[in-house]
Structures are given as structure tokens and as C-alpha cells.
Write an enzyme that holds these catalytic residues in place. Structure first.
Site, short mmCIF file in Angstrom:
data_model
loop_
_atom_site.label_atom_id
_atom_site.label_comp_id
_atom_site.label_asym_id
_atom_site.label_seq_id
_atom_site.Cartn_x
_atom_site.Cartn_y
_atom_site.Cartn_z
N ASP A 407 -55.81 17.38 -2.20
CA ASP A 407 -57.17 18.14 -2.41
C ASP A 407 -56.83 18.81 -3.55
O ASP A 407 -56.38 19.54 -4.05
CB ASP A 407 -57.32 19.10 -1.12
CG ASP A 407 -58.55 19.60 -1.43
OD1 ASP A 407 -58.53 21.04 -1.50
OD2 ASP A 407 -59.61 19.01 -1.19
N ASP A 409 -58.51 21.11 -6.42
CA ASP A 409 -59.36 22.35 -6.48
C ASP A 409 -59.43 22.97 -7.88
O ASP A 409 -58.71 24.09 -8.19
CB ASP A 409 -58.95 23.41 -5.50
CG ASP A 409 -59.91 24.39 -5.15
OD1 ASP A 409 -60.94 24.49 -6.09
OD2 ASP A 409 -59.60 25.31 -4.33
N GLU A 411 -61.23 24.74 -10.69
CA GLU A 411 -62.37 25.46 -10.87
C GLU A 411 -62.58 26.03 -12.26
O GLU A 411 -62.11 27.04 -12.40
CB GLU A 411 -62.43 26.67 -9.92
CG GLU A 411 -62.01 26.14 -8.28
CD GLU A 411 -62.23 27.23 -7.41
OE1 GLU A 411 -62.72 28.59 -7.75
OE2 GLU A 411 -61.66 27.08 -6.25
N TYR A 487 -70.89 28.80 -0.49
CA TYR A 487 -70.88 30.31 -0.05
C TYR A 487 -70.54 30.98 -1.78
O TYR A 487 -70.50 30.21 -2.83
CB TYR A 487 -69.68 30.63 0.47
CG TYR A 487 -68.63 29.90 0.32
CD1 TYR A 487 -67.37 30.27 -0.49
CD2 TYR A 487 -68.18 28.91 1.32
CE1 TYR A 487 -66.54 29.63 -0.73
CE2 TYR A 487 -67.29 27.94 1.25
CZ TYR A 487 -66.41 28.32 0.08
OH TYR A 487 -65.25 27.63 0.08
N ASP A 488 -70.48 32.31 -1.87
CA ASP A 488 -70.44 33.07 -2.99
C ASP A 488 -71.39 32.66 -4.07
O ASP A 488 -71.52 32.69 -5.27
CB ASP A 488 -69.09 32.45 -3.99
CG ASP A 488 -67.73 32.83 -3.15
OD1 ASP A 488 -67.83 34.01 -2.56
OD2 ASP A 488 -66.80 32.51 -3.58
#
Length: 650
Positions: A407, A409, A411, A487-488
Site C-alpha cells: 500500500d 502512502d 503524502e 476526513y481531516d
């Protein structure tokens, strides 16, 4: 996106646990042939959930539609998704949302809302679609009920579910759906459409249940119930829990959750979460300055003790056996291996990056040579079994069976994230290139080992970040699925309270930018992602502010704050399991969220009700599942995972 693992939630969206209600109608226009079925679901002290399903039997898509309805005195619409809402003089008007919502030929489209009040009744008093009666009648209300269904009979049983089948009913205007009733005549399953089978979940093992089925038409006329059928669920020996099904339920397990939160892999078994997940993403693996995956680098980054060094006692272990001092694999990795042995359908992926560990991604994917080095190091370490602790016990497909895929991630490519991250404009095409290489390497390893390796990625909600960092159509060809941040949207870093996970836009949102789940989803779908390949994220935590004055509505929403609320782990953040126990606060709801306010402190969070709303919304969009950040936020009873599981099963 490879289609071998693709499964849309649209197939289960029509089975939301809703009870249809009759509609009165206005004068008819016969040019579209469309009908609308109104149904209701959960009710609570101050409101209820409901849904309109537009059915289009015609040969052409219905691109422009208008649904108008009125509600009894005392009932009103609180929040709504999948349509634009206007109200004037008690008449509600629904039109397509900003991104458009064409009802396909021979298909349907669902609009959900939460109603307020309703003690004097909730059934719409009038309903029209494009000025024609919602039930398709020629001007006179349809009062003829369908015939009773034949049967039913049970075609399959597990320890927690029963599958029923029945003979179709007939009706002068057409059957709109079926309700499955329990022994107390309560609706436990609703099938919108003409399907004549349903699975009732959430049952107790080795227990008798009695069910009947009744049909309803578009006007809400209900048939007499069928004959009853009594079924006993299967015994449950606890050794091989039933798989949850094909829909994706993805949860992040955090490496550091075993410390302050005291949340262990064994807790996933204790609170029932493991039996309800399809994937666990272990967060996080890191990339060093050489552009390679590593466990612990020379600077001391990483936590090998948590990953594979810590010894867990018998009462902390999934298998109930304490770790020995000389066994070659301990820590979270060994506990995940034990969890997979108990739940053989569960897949565990290693998630690479995260907020603070994305700083070396840009360098690692900069050239063809660096991309090769990154991908080979990650695949070798986590999938081939060449972890240092294995002491030469590696080889294709070993890794003690801990991990089933990768996965990503990062960012964020070509966008600001953590302050130390490197950002380059060419990150966008380099990300596409490294994803393609991961896919190639995973497929090659699968050919060697006979295993099937997952490739997924965590993606942003911000449309600007999507445009800057992602070549969406090309990427989706290589991912099994993506998870989108739900979210966030707002937090304690802003000077005013707001929602962090609202489904729809909320009037009066002070910004600085307006976000919602609808906006996030549209950013991906409009740029080429298939909704069925999107797993939407939900939070198990809330965000809070302090120094908040009540404001004109007295609920603290959208009001100035002096700063983030105190939190046990970091300012402005707390887990659901803690927030649910706060006293002296008033609970409010809107736009698929909940918040707590006590006159000075404001917490926006999700509980079982709002989590169900989010799942229902995801189903109505035909999405591929639900992702959770992060699993350590739930309580010991599994309140949130049970809400997600029940909503997905409906």
C-alpha cells in the site's frame, strides 16, 4: 484497475434496511415513465433516515429530473446527499447535484436524507417527478396491493446469517421491492427492485429464526405476508470465522498504537474487528535517503522492537501462547501472522510512507534506476522474506506469510505535505511510473510463487492535490483499488470550528476552503476513476477546538476558537472510544457527522449513527468499500466496526 477483484457496492446499495411508505400524488405527465420509491430506515428520538429511489424504465438515460415533495407538519429535512435541495413554503425540490446525476436507462438512482422530528408522521404527503406522480399512476392514486410472495425457503445458512429465496409477487403497476419480516413483523431486510432473494445477517449461531416476506409497489401498497419459514443458523466452533464477503473493508493498524493507546493485534480479535475486515494495512514502512525500504536506519528511525522484536505474553497473543525468547519472529509481525492463521481470508499489506515518512519519496522515484532500487527493496524485504530478522530463512513467498501486498502512502506527489518533504512538479509522472513498476514486479513475483499480491494507494480528498499529483486513468490500470481520504477536511490548526468528515457541503461553512466527501469523490470520478475501485475513508477519531463561544445557533458550529482542544495523544485529536464517554456535552448532527459541545469545547467525531450514514452514502455512490483510519480508535465492544459491518451487509 484490474477487474479481477472489482466489486461495486451498488449491488448491495439497493438492500439498505428501509421500510417503504405510501405516497399521494399530483396530476400526471406520461412522457418520462420514471417513478420514485420512498423508504425509511433507522429512527431515533429526534429524527429518522430516509431515501428516494428514482427508477427509470425508459430506453434513454434521464439526465434532467426534478423531484418535489411535502412532509407532514413537524417533519423536515435535516441533511441530504446525492442531490441539490431547495425548500420554499414547505415544498422540497430535489434536482441533480453539481456534478450531475443521470439515471441510466433501465436503472435507478438513490437520494438519501436525514429527517428531523416526525412525531406526527414522516411519510411525504405529496411527491412528483418532473410533475408526474412518483408512483407512475395516471392521475388517480394506486391503491391495489401486490399479491403475496410464494415461499420463502432457506437456501443457505452460516453461523451468523440466513439466505432466503421466494416466488415473485405480481402487481397491476409492477412490484417495487420486498420486505423480509422477523417473527415480530419487524423489517430486517429490504430488497428494492425485482430480486427474489436476500441474506439476513447479524444472527446468533445455532439459533432458530422465523421469517416472512411481503411485496410493495411504487405507491407503497403492501401485500399480505408470505407463509412463515423457520430456519436454524449453523453452529459456530470459533475456529474458522465466516468470511465477510467480497466487499472491501480496509483498516489501518498503526505500529505505534501498542504504546500510549495500548492497542494490540489481539484486540482486533477480541472486539470482533478481524472477522469483519478484508484487508489490514500496517502503518508504516519507511524509505531511507538511498531510496530503499528499511526497518531501522542509522539515524534510529523506525521501530524494529514493535515490528518484530517485542515479546507478547499469552494473554496478549492472538493464539493464546506467549512468545519465547529465542523464536525468530515476534512483535506485531508475528501477531499479524497468527491473526491470518485464524482468519485465512484476511489480507495484510505493508503501507509505505505516511505523513512524516514521505520525505524521501520524491528522490526515490526520480529516475528509472532509483525506481528500480525502491521497488526491488520493498518487494524483497516484505514479500520475498528477506527481512534481516529472518536470518537467511527467506526465499520466494516466505516472509512467514505476513504480508500480501503493498500500500503506497505518499503524502503528496507534487504537493505540500509534511514540511520536510521534497516536492517536484515531475512527481506526477514519476508516481505513475513507479506504480507501473510495482505492478510489474508484483505480478512477476506472483507468477513465481502462485500468490496474488495486492497493490493499493492512499489518496487525497483535495481536488487541487489530485490535479497536481496524479495521472488518474493511467494509475487506475495498475491499482487493485485506491483508498480516498474521507476526513481531516478541517482541524484545530484553523481558527474556527468545522466538520472534518462531512458528507455534504454545509451552508455557512467559513472555510478557509470548503470540503466534503461529495467533493472528494467527484475529484476522482470526474478525472477517470471508476467508483467501484474507490474505497472511501472514515475516521475512528475526532478533531476538537477550545475557547469556542456558542454562536447564534448555540451549538458552537463554525465559531471562532482560541486553539485546538486538549487531547491525550496530541492537541486537537481524540479517539471515538474516549469521546463517546464525555459528560456535560450536547450531541448534534448534520451532513453525516456528529459533534459535541459544552459551551466552550467543540469535538467533531463519528459515532455508530453517522458511521452508518457514511456507509449508506458510499453504497449509494457504488463505491468499492470502506477504509478505516485507524483501528485503535474503536472501543472494546467494536461499536464502530459493527455499525460498518451491519450497514455493508444490508
Amino acid at each position: 484497475m484490474r477487474t479481477t477483484r472489482r466489486r461495486s457496492l451498488a449491488a448491495v446499495a439497493a438492500a439498505a434496511l428501509l421500510s417503504p411508505m405510501a405516497l399521494t400524488t399530483a396530476p400526471a405527465l406520461a412522457d418520462t415513465g420514471a417513478t420514485v420509491v420512498y423508504s425509511e430506515g433507522a429512527k431515533w428520538e429526534t429524527g429518522y433516515s430516509a431515501q428516494f429511489t428514482i427508477n427509470n424504465p425508459g430506453p434513454a438515460a434521464l439526465d434532467d429530473w426534478t423531484v418535489r415533495f411535502t412532509l407532514p407538519s413537524g417533519a423536515s429535512v435535516g441533511s441530504l446527499w446525492n442531490a441539490t435541495l431547495a425548500e420554499s413554503g414547505g415544498v422540497y425540490t430535489l434536482t441533480p447535484p453539481s456534478w450531475g446525476a443521470s439515471v441510466p436507462a433501465g436503472g435507478s438512482y438513490s437520494i438519501g436524507f436525514n429527517g428531523v422530528g416526525g412525531s406526527g408522521g414522516t411519510t411525504p404527503e405529496t411527491c412528483t417527478i418532473n410533475d408526474a406522480p412518483c408512483d407512475g399512476s395516471p392521475g388517480e392514486p394506486d391503491t391495489e396491493a401486490p399479491t403475496a410472495p410464494g415461499g420463502p425457503e432457506s437456501t443457505a445458512q452460516t453461523s451468523g446469517s440466513v439466505t432466503l429465496a421466494w416466488t415473485a409477487s405480481t402487481d397491476d403497476t409492477g412490484v417495487a421491492g420486498y420486505e423480509v419480516l422477523d417473527a415480530d413483523d419487524q423489517v430486517v431486510r429490504n430488497v428494492v427492485g425485482t430480486a427474489t432473494t436476500a441474506t439476513v445477517g447479524g444472527l446468533t449461531a445455532d439459533t432458530e429464526y422465523t421469517f416472512r416476506v411481503r411485496a410493495y409497489d411504487a405507491a407503497g401498497n403492501k401485500s399480505a405476508p408470505s407463509a412463515p419459514v423457520t430456519v436454524r443458523t449453523a453452529e459456530d466452533d470459533g475456529e474458522n470465522p465466516d468470511p465477510v464477503g467480497d466487499e472491501r473493508r480496509v483498516g489501518y493498524f498503526t505500529q505505534w498504537g501498542i504504546y500510549d493507546r495500548g492497542f494490540l493485534v489481539d484486540n482486533l480479535d477480541d472486539n470482533g474487528t478481524a472477522s469483519k475486515l478484508t484487508h489490514i494495512n500496517y502503518a508504516f514502512a519507511n524509505i531511507n535517503t538511498n531510496g530503499e525500504c528499511f526497518l531501522v536506519n542509522q539515524a534510529g528511525q523506525g521501530d524494529a522492537w514493535a515490528d518484530y522484536g517485542r515479546s507478547f505474553t499469552a494473554d496478549q497473543s492472538v493464539d493464546g501462547v506467549g512468545d519465547a525468547w529465542d523464536q525468530d519472529l515476534r512483535g506485531n509481525f508475528n501477531q499479524l501472522r497468527e491473526l491470518k492463521e485464524k482468519y485465512p481470508d484476511l489480507r495484510v499489506n505493508i503501507s509505505i510512507g505516511g505523513w512524516t515518512w514521505s520525505e524521501n519519496f520524491s528522490d526515490a522515484v526520480l529516475t528509472a534506476e532509483s525506481r528500480e532500487r525502491l521497488v526491488d527493496s520493498c518487494v524483497d524485504m516484505y514479500l520475498r522474506g528477506n527481512l534481516p530478522v529472518f536470518d537467511g530463512a527467506g526465499g520466494p513467498g516466505s516472509a512467514y506469510g505476513v504480508f500480501d501486498g503493498i500500500d503506497l502512502d505518499w503524502e503528496w506527489p507534487a504537493s505540500e505535505g509534511y514540511e520536510e518533504n521534497t516536492v517536484r512538479p515531475e512527481d506526477r509522472e514519476n508516481f505513475t511510473a513507479v506504480v507501473d513498476l510495482f505492478r510489474e514486479k508484483l505480478d512477476a513475483l506472483g507468477a513465481e510463487t502462485g500468490r496474488d499480491y495486492t497493490l493499493s494507494s492512499f489518496m487525497p480528498a483535495d481536488p487541487e492535490k489530485v490535479d497536481l499529483g496524479y495521472e488518474v486513468p493511467q494509475l487506475m490500470e495498475d491499482f487493485d483499488f485506491i483508498t480516498v481520504q474521507g476526513y481531516d477536511y478541517h482541524g484545530g490548526w484553523e481558527g474556527n470550528t468545522n466538520h472534518q468528515s462531512n458528507i455534504t457541503q454545509v451552508p455557512g461553512d467559513p472555510g478557509p476552503r470548503t470540503f466534503s466527501s461529495e467533493i472528494a469523490l467527484e475529484a476522482w470520478v470526474s478525472r477517470g476513476a471508476d467508483p467501484a475501485d474507490i474505497v472511501f475513508g472514515v475516521p475512528y477519531y475526532g478533531r476538537g477546538w477550545t475557547g469556542v463561544a456558542p454562536g447564534p445557533n448555540g451549538d458552537g458550529l463554525f465559531q471562532a476558537a482560541t486553539g485546538p482542544a486538549p487531547g491525550p495523544y496530541e492537541a486537537g485529536i481524540d479517539d471515538f472510544k474516549n469521546l463517546k464517554n464525555l459528560s456535560g456535552y450536547t450531541l448534534h448532527r448534520d451532513a453525516g457527522t456528529a459533534w459535541l459541545y459544552n459551551g466552550s469545547t467543540f469535538w467533531q467525531f463519528d459515532d455508530a449513527v453517522s458511521m452508518t450514514e457514511k456507509v449508506d452514502w458510499a453504497q449509494s455512490q457504488g463505491l468499492g468499500g470502506i477504509m478505516i483510519w485507524s483501528l485503535d480508535g474503536d472501543d472494546s465492544s467494536g461499536t464502530l466496526i459493527n455499525a460498518i459491518d451491519s450497514a455493508l451487509a444490508d
